[in-house]
Every structure is written in C-alpha cells, then in structure tokens.
Design an enzyme around this catalytic site. Structure first.
Site, mmCIF file in Angstrom:
data_model
loop_
_atom_site.group_PDB
_atom_site.id
_atom_site.type_symbol
_atom_site.label_atom_id
_atom_site.label_comp_id
_atom_site.label_asym_id
_atom_site.label_seq_id
_atom_site.Cartn_x
_atom_site.Cartn_y
_atom_site.Cartn_z
ATOM 1 N N GLU A 53 3.554 -15.461 2.139
ATOM 2 C CA GLU A 53 5.015 -15.887 2.107
ATOM 3 C C GLU A 53 5.700 -15.050 2.906
ATOM 4 O O GLU A 53 5.587 -13.785 2.637
ATOM 5 C CB GLU A 53 5.321 -15.517 0.435
ATOM 6 C CG GLU A 53 6.756 -15.766 0.158
ATOM 7 C CD GLU A 53 7.071 -15.691 -1.210
ATOM 8 O OE1 GLU A 53 6.268 -15.558 -1.976
ATOM 9 O OE2 GLU A 53 8.448 -15.725 -1.418
ATOM 10 N N ILE A 79 0.861 -1.189 0.120
ATOM 11 C CA ILE A 79 0.023 -0.029 0.108
ATOM 12 C C ILE A 79 1.002 1.379 -0.100
ATOM 13 O O ILE A 79 1.864 1.269 0.915
ATOM 14 C CB ILE A 79 -0.751 -0.030 1.366
ATOM 15 C CG1 ILE A 79 -1.618 -1.189 1.334
ATOM 16 C CG2 ILE A 79 -1.770 1.479 1.435
ATOM 17 C CD1 ILE A 79 -3.100 -1.115 0.287
HETATM 18 C C1 LIG Z 1 3.542 -10.788 2.143
HETATM 19 C C2 LIG Z 1 4.229 -9.457 2.190
HETATM 20 O O1 LIG Z 1 4.200 -8.863 1.040
HETATM 21 S S1 LIG Z 1 4.654 -8.707 3.501
HETATM 22 C C3 LIG Z 1 5.132 -7.073 3.355
HETATM 23 C C4 LIG Z 1 4.078 -6.285 3.341
HETATM 24 N N1 LIG Z 1 4.362 -4.930 2.864
HETATM 25 C C5 LIG Z 1 5.239 -4.024 3.140
HETATM 26 O O2 LIG Z 1 5.777 -3.966 4.177
HETATM 27 C C6 LIG Z 1 5.194 -2.570 2.086
HETATM 28 C C7 LIG Z 1 5.380 -1.218 2.943
HETATM 29 N N2 LIG Z 1 4.155 -1.214 3.653
HETATM 30 C C8 LIG Z 1 2.930 -1.503 3.427
HETATM 31 O O3 LIG Z 1 2.560 -1.755 2.167
HETATM 32 C C9 LIG Z 1 1.748 -1.103 4.567
HETATM 33 O O4 LIG Z 1 2.282 -0.285 5.456
HETATM 34 C C10 LIG Z 1 1.056 -2.540 4.828
HETATM 35 C C11 LIG Z 1 0.566 -3.315 4.116
HETATM 36 C C12 LIG Z 1 2.100 -3.326 5.672
HETATM 37 C C13 LIG Z 1 -0.046 -2.311 5.767
HETATM 38 O O5 LIG Z 1 -1.109 -1.297 5.090
HETATM 39 P P1 LIG Z 1 -2.085 -0.480 5.702
HETATM 40 O O6 LIG Z 1 -3.068 0.011 4.560
HETATM 41 O O7 LIG Z 1 -1.313 0.507 6.364
HETATM 42 O O8 LIG Z 1 -2.699 -1.386 6.815
HETATM 43 P P2 LIG Z 1 -4.179 -0.836 7.693
HETATM 44 O O9 LIG Z 1 -4.302 0.455 7.655
HETATM 45 O O10 LIG Z 1 -5.021 -1.714 7.157
HETATM 46 O O11 LIG Z 1 -3.560 -1.535 9.102
HETATM 47 C C14 LIG Z 1 -4.161 -2.624 9.815
HETATM 48 C C15 LIG Z 1 -3.524 -2.601 10.911
HETATM 49 O O12 LIG Z 1 -2.016 -3.471 10.637
HETATM 50 C C16 LIG Z 1 -1.124 -3.196 11.607
HETATM 51 N N3 LIG Z 1 -0.238 -2.320 11.049
HETATM 52 C C17 LIG Z 1 -0.294 -1.745 9.841
HETATM 53 N N4 LIG Z 1 1.021 -0.985 9.310
HETATM 54 C C18 LIG Z 1 1.674 -1.088 10.429
HETATM 55 C C19 LIG Z 1 2.908 -0.621 10.839
HETATM 56 N N5 LIG Z 1 3.711 -0.082 9.830
HETATM 57 N N6 LIG Z 1 3.572 -1.044 12.034
HETATM 58 C C20 LIG Z 1 2.766 -1.816 12.838
HETATM 59 N N7 LIG Z 1 1.788 -2.014 12.433
HETATM 60 C C21 LIG Z 1 0.922 -1.847 11.494
HETATM 61 C C22 LIG Z 1 -1.797 -2.137 12.641
HETATM 62 O O13 LIG Z 1 -2.432 -3.287 13.493
HETATM 63 C C23 LIG Z 1 -3.062 -1.643 11.908
HETATM 64 O O14 LIG Z 1 -4.273 -1.077 12.570
HETATM 65 P P3 LIG Z 1 -4.207 0.290 13.182
HETATM 66 O O15 LIG Z 1 -3.614 1.167 12.275
HETATM 67 O O16 LIG Z 1 -5.597 0.392 13.528
HETATM 68 O O17 LIG Z 1 -3.195 0.243 14.456
#
Ligand SMILES: CC(=O)SCCNC(=O)CCNC(=O)[C@H](O)C(C)(C)COP(=O)(O)OP(=O)(O)OC[C@H]1O[C@@H](n2cnc3c(N)ncnc32)[C@H](O)[C@@H]1OP(=O)(O)O
Length: 421
Positions: free
Chosen positions: A272, A239
C-alpha cells in the site's frame, strides 16, 4: 518569539532501554537513542511547540515490551494561555503507564517473550566482532551459539494472539513518528495480521538467558482475491532508526514474502502506497530473488541462473547471444510471464517492472530489433497504466509524453539495477 518556539522533532528523544546487565554488554558504538522523523500528527503541521525555553521530551521504552516512560522538562515556561500543553498533548497519543518504568525494564529482561509464532530467523555478526571479518550472515554460516553472533527472529501475530492487542497499541506510535501520512489502524477489523522483528541476545553471564529487543514491524491486511484466494497487502512497515540500513528491513520483507509463498490461501502480495525508500528495498529484494531463481532465469534467458554478486550481471548482450532468446524476449512472452507471476505471487505492475528491469539488464546496445521490442513493451504497459491521462492528449503530444515517461523509467531502472550489482 523564536526562543520560545521549539522544534518538536529535535527536542523529542526516544530511547530503547535494556536492563542494566544487558546495557553493560553493548558495544560502544551501539546507541539506541534517536529522534522522530515526524511529529506533525502530534504537535501540528509546523512541528513547533510554543511557550518553552530549553524544552526536552524524553520518551524511554523498555526495549522488548515497549512499556513507556515519559519525562518532559524545560528551563522556562511562559505564563500565558497560548502555551502548548505538551503533557496533555502527548498523553492523548501515548497510553499512560502507571507502574515504575525501571522495574519494568529489569523485569522485561527475564519475563518478556515475543507474542505469536516464530516464522523466520537470521543471524548477523555482533558489532563487537565486526572488525574480525565481513559482517554478514546466514544461519548456516554462523553458529547461533557463538558470542560473535546475533540472532534475529520474526514473529507472526493476530488480534487473537494473547497480549498482542496491548502490545500493538504501544508499537503503533512508531507509525505516526516514522511513516509520512501514517495513521492508526482500526482494532475492530479482523483482517489485520502482523509480523514483528526482534533481536534475540544471549546474556554472557552464563545464565543461558536470552533477551528480546524490538526492531520493527509490519501490518498486513487480508483482501478477497478472485475467485477463491486472499491478497495480502503490506500496509505499514517500520524499522527503528538505530537498526536502519543494516539489511533488517530486507529480512523482514523476505519473511513476509516467504510466508505468502508458503500459504496456499494467498494469491499475491501487494504494497500500500510505498515510500520511496521502501520501493527501493522491495525492488532490490525482488530482483535478487528472481536473479537467484534458477528455473525462472533459465526459461527467461535460456541459460542458468545468475549470481547477483557475480560478474555476469549487467554485461550487455551476453544473455541474448549464441544461445538464442529465452521467453524474456524482448518482447517477453506474456503467457509465460503471467504463469510465473501467478507462481511467484507478485502483483501485476510490480512483476512487469521486474521483468522489464531484467530485460534492460541484458539488453545488447547493438541489438536494434531487441531495443525496439523492449521500448514497445514498456510503452505499451505505460500506456495502459496511464490511459486516462494519455487518452485525453492529441496524438503527437501523447507520443511525446510516452517517450518522456519511457526515458525516465529507463533511467530509474538503471539506478535500481545499480542496487543489486
Ligand atoms: C508500505 C509502507 O509502509 S512504506 C513506509 C516504509 N517505512 C518508512 O518509511 C518508515 C521509516 N523507514 C524505515 O522504517 C526503514 O528505513 C525502511 C523500512 C524504509 C528501510 O529499512 P532498512 O532496514 O533500513 O532497509 P535495508 O537496510 O534492508 O535496505 C535495503 C535497501 O533499501 C534501500 N533503502 C533503504 N532505506 C533507504 C533510504 N532511507 N533511502 C534510500 N534507499 C533506502 C537501499 O537500496 C537499501 O540497500 P543499501 O543499504 O545496501 O543501499
């Protein structure tokens, strides 16, 4: 030396650009300019660029089609062979776009439509209207025609979707820039499928026109799942920063999960090598889903489903009180749990963790037998999971290690349960 060395994350600005008309309609707090989290795949382990003073890399992307424009500027450049050739390095990762970027952006607003099939929709209040009430969201609560409402759509695509291959080449850059140790996937592997999330914004000029803006995507891989099904593995998930922590990742995950549930060919959904933030996202959404599942909760705890926003969650001892134990135990009825795991298409370890968390949520601190049964249940799973390491230890050391792991798992469960309260 330092003044000729630039931090490659800090000097790299990415912007999602909308057509002038749409840019004007954005609320003041809406900014779509951000930096990469990682540039080591492009500029090397140290994430430093040598040989420039005042270096800026400006990468603009049309917010829908993701067509790119790259501008690299500096105040001074050293005249030496050791200077990094930024333009050359970037053109290896970013496909060159010959046509004029600005024209693309304007054209995008009317011409760009998401590729593939729409599979999921949700809504949010627009930033401009946030002050007027609470800012969340279900398609039922909000009127999608209203100006206060933003609509979000998820599209499903495969390599065969017209135009998608080229589109994927552009969006995969975000995997390098945001997922640690992320890498490009093989285009010749048929087993991939994709879900892409867009914001759909209606123009306020009376034209009735809607424009689409990229938010993030996930790539999913199909594996054979014995004996006659497919295991879908969520492999990459991103995201973009301006949209993070607004629940969009959760919605995209829900879209994928609902897709898996709705297709008989899928046996389970796995993930994964998840990043920590994604693990939390997954746990939080899976827990909410189970807590809201009336039949599962009824059978598990011998009572009706529990509202995850409501007061009963986490009140110790409540569920196991007068109504007697449900199938969740502790210890959980393994046959029952497996029946539900298969039905919910959740991977084995994840489902065991979720069940353990639900039990912990309801554990009565005074129920000594329950506490013991729970501890044994978790330890048995941990033992099986870490068998190779633990089997090599002496008995006493093994028990100690297991107890230590159990305690840290419990602590983590307490933290995760805090996310759904
Ligand atoms: C299988 C894989 O690809 S793993 C790799 C995942 N992707 C990445 O790390 C790339 C960079 N990061 C991102 O794309 C995003 O930050 C994601 C996918 C990790 C999270 O997407 P978001 O749209 O921010 O998630 P969303 O708002 O739905 O958050 C849901 C919950 O997840 C958890 N969460 C989300 N981001 C984080 C973070 N950076 N740190 C800690 N907890 C988090 C929290 O509990 C959050 O709830 P809250 O905001 O009420 O506290």
């Amino acid at each position: 030396m330092a003044e000729w060395t630039t931090d490659s994350n800090a000097c790299f600005n990415i912007s999602l650009v909308r057509a002038q008309e749409d840019q004007k309609a954005l609320a003041e707090e809406e900014s779509y300019v951000f930096n990469p989290a990682f540039t080591y795949p492009i500029f090397g382990e140290d994430e430093k660029i040598y040989g420039y003073n005042g270096l800026t890399i400006d990468m603009r992307l049309a917010s829908g089609s993701l067509r790119q424009y790259l501008s690299i500027k500096w105040d001074q450049k050293l005249k030496a062979d050791t200077v990094d050739d930024v333009e050359k390095t970037l053109s290896e990762c970013i496909p060159p776009d010959e046509e004029a970027f600005k024209a693309h952006v304007e054209e995008d607003a009317t011409a760009f439509k998401p590729m593939g099939e729409k599979m999921y929709t949700y809504t949010r209040r627009s930033p401009a209207s946030q002050g007027k009430g609470k800012g969340v969201s279900s398609a039922l609560e909000l009127d999608s025609e209203s100006e206060d409402t933003l609509v979000f759509e998820v599209y499903h695509a495969t390599w065969d979707t017209p135009g998608f291959r080229e589109y994927h080449r552009r969006m995969q850059l975000f995997i390098l820039l945001y997922i640690e140790a992320g890498s490009y996937i093989q285009e010749d592997e048929e087993a991939w499928e994709f879900v892409v999330l867009y914001e759909k914004r209606k123009r306020r000029d009376g034209s009735g026109l809607s424009t689409y803006h990229f938010i993030g995507y996930s790539s999913l891989y199909n594996f054979y799942y014995y004996p006659e099904k497919t295991r879908l593995r969520l492999s990459q998930f991103v995201i973009l920063p301006p949209y993070q922590r607004h629940g969009h990742g959760s919605e995209l995950y829900k879209a994928i999960y609902q897709y898996v549930l709705s297709q008989p060919r899928f046996g389970e959904l796995t993930v994964e090598d998840p990043a920590e933030a994604f693990e939390d996202l997954r746990d939080k959404n899976d827990l909410k889903m189970l807590l809201g599942h009336e039949q599962f909760m009824k059978e598990g705890f011998g009572e009706d489903s529990v509202s995850h926003g409501g007061g009963r969650v986490g009140r110790p001892g409540k569920a196991l009180g007068n109504k007697g134990k449900g199938k969740m135990g502790p210890p959980v009825d393994k046959g029952w749990a497996e029946k539900w795991r298969v039905k919910m298409k959740i991977a084995g370890r994840q489902f065991s963790r979720l069940v353990e968390m639900l039990i912990q949520m309801r554990l009565d601190p005074l129920d000594v037998r329950g506490l013991r049964a729970y501890r044994l249940q978790v330890k048995e799973r941990l033992y099986r999971f870490n068998f190779e390491v633990l089997a090599q230890l002496e008995k006493e050391e093994r028990l100690e290690k297991l107890e230590e792991t159990f305690q840290s798992v419990r602590e983590d469960y307490t933290r995760i349960l805090g996310l759904v309260r």
